[in-house]
Design an enzyme around this catalytic site. Structure first.
Site, PDB file in Angstrom:
ATOM      1  CB  THR A 183      42.150  49.602  41.979  1.00  0.00           C
ATOM      2  OG1 THR A 183      41.529  48.327  41.718  1.00  0.00           O
ATOM      3  CG2 THR A 183      41.978  50.006  40.548  1.00  0.00           C
ATOM      4  CG  ASP A 223      36.658  49.706  50.352  1.00  0.00           C
ATOM      5  OD1 ASP A 223      37.335  48.581  49.342  1.00  0.00           O
ATOM      6  OD2 ASP A 223      35.522  49.076  51.433  1.00  0.00           O
ATOM      7  N   GLY A 279      32.335  40.600  39.050  1.00  0.00           N
ATOM      8  CA  GLY A 279      31.363  40.645  40.894  1.00  0.00           C
ATOM      9  C   GLY A 279      30.340  40.395  41.108  1.00  0.00           C
TER      10      GLY A 279
END
Length: 206
Positions: free
Chosen positions: A8, A72, A154
């Protein structure tokens, strides 16, 4: 010493991974894609968190020719039939900020009485281009009416985990790391890695 590539480019995730692995840091070194010149853009076009996680781990481990793990993760809401789901990071389009995505989700849920949601994370470990194992973690909660808190990243400022009256954005990193979807998936992965390290002198995922 096991070297394992975190597939990532998200520095927030890498920091979380390092924190979650701190109890075996003397036995494991996490590498980032920046350690490899010309590291490729990883394809993730699956329809589930599992599929995307596996794709990224397999590609990264094949390129680096070592062990790699990828996650994910995303947010699922009942009122929007699971959206944003696997599209969580792209929900407001390419180049959108965290707040852009938050505001879009709040608009989509405007007037919805059902605020139930869950964060999901699937972590997959691969070795030299072959899947070893996947681990899933979830945390249930609800979507706040407005963002609160500046911790995390997020959708953290609008997700209230079950059993709490504050968002992930308001909770301390210590609390979040003990209950989050990523922490739960990572605990399973770390337990697996530790068991492998304890049973093999020359560590390999085979």
């Amino acid at each position: 010493m096991l070297q394992i590539l975190a597939a990532t480019s998200n520095q927030h995730k890498i920091a979380e991974f390092q924190e979650l692995l701190k109890d075996i840091k003397d036995r494991v070194t996490i590498l980032s894609p920046s350690s490899y010149p010309n590291f490729p853009k990883l394809i993730e076009n699956g329809s589930t968190f599992e599929e995307n996680s596996v794709m990224k781990a397999v590609q990264a481990s094949a390129y680096a020719d070592i062990s790699a793990f990828a996650d994910d993760s995303g947010l699922e809401t009942e009122a929007l039939h699971g959206a944003p789901g696997v599209y969580s990071a792209r929900y407001a389009g390419e180049g959108a900020s965290d707040m852009d995505r938050i505001q879009k989700l709040l608009r989509e849920m405007s007037g919805c009485e059902n605020r139930k949601a869950r964060f999901v994370c699937v972590i997959s470990i691969a070795y030299r281009g072959k899947l070893v194992k996947s681990f899933r973690g979830e945390v249930a909660g609800s979507i706040a009416k407005a963002p609160a808190g500046d911790h995390g990243f997020g959708y953290d400022p609008i997700f209230i985990p079950e059993g709490f009256d504050k968002t992930f954005g308001e909770l301390s990193a210590e609390v979040k790391d003990s209950i989050s979807h990523r922490a739960r998936a990572m605990k399973k992965a770390v337990d697996f890695i530790r068991a492998e390290l304890d049973t093999m002198d020359d560590f390999e995922f085979v």
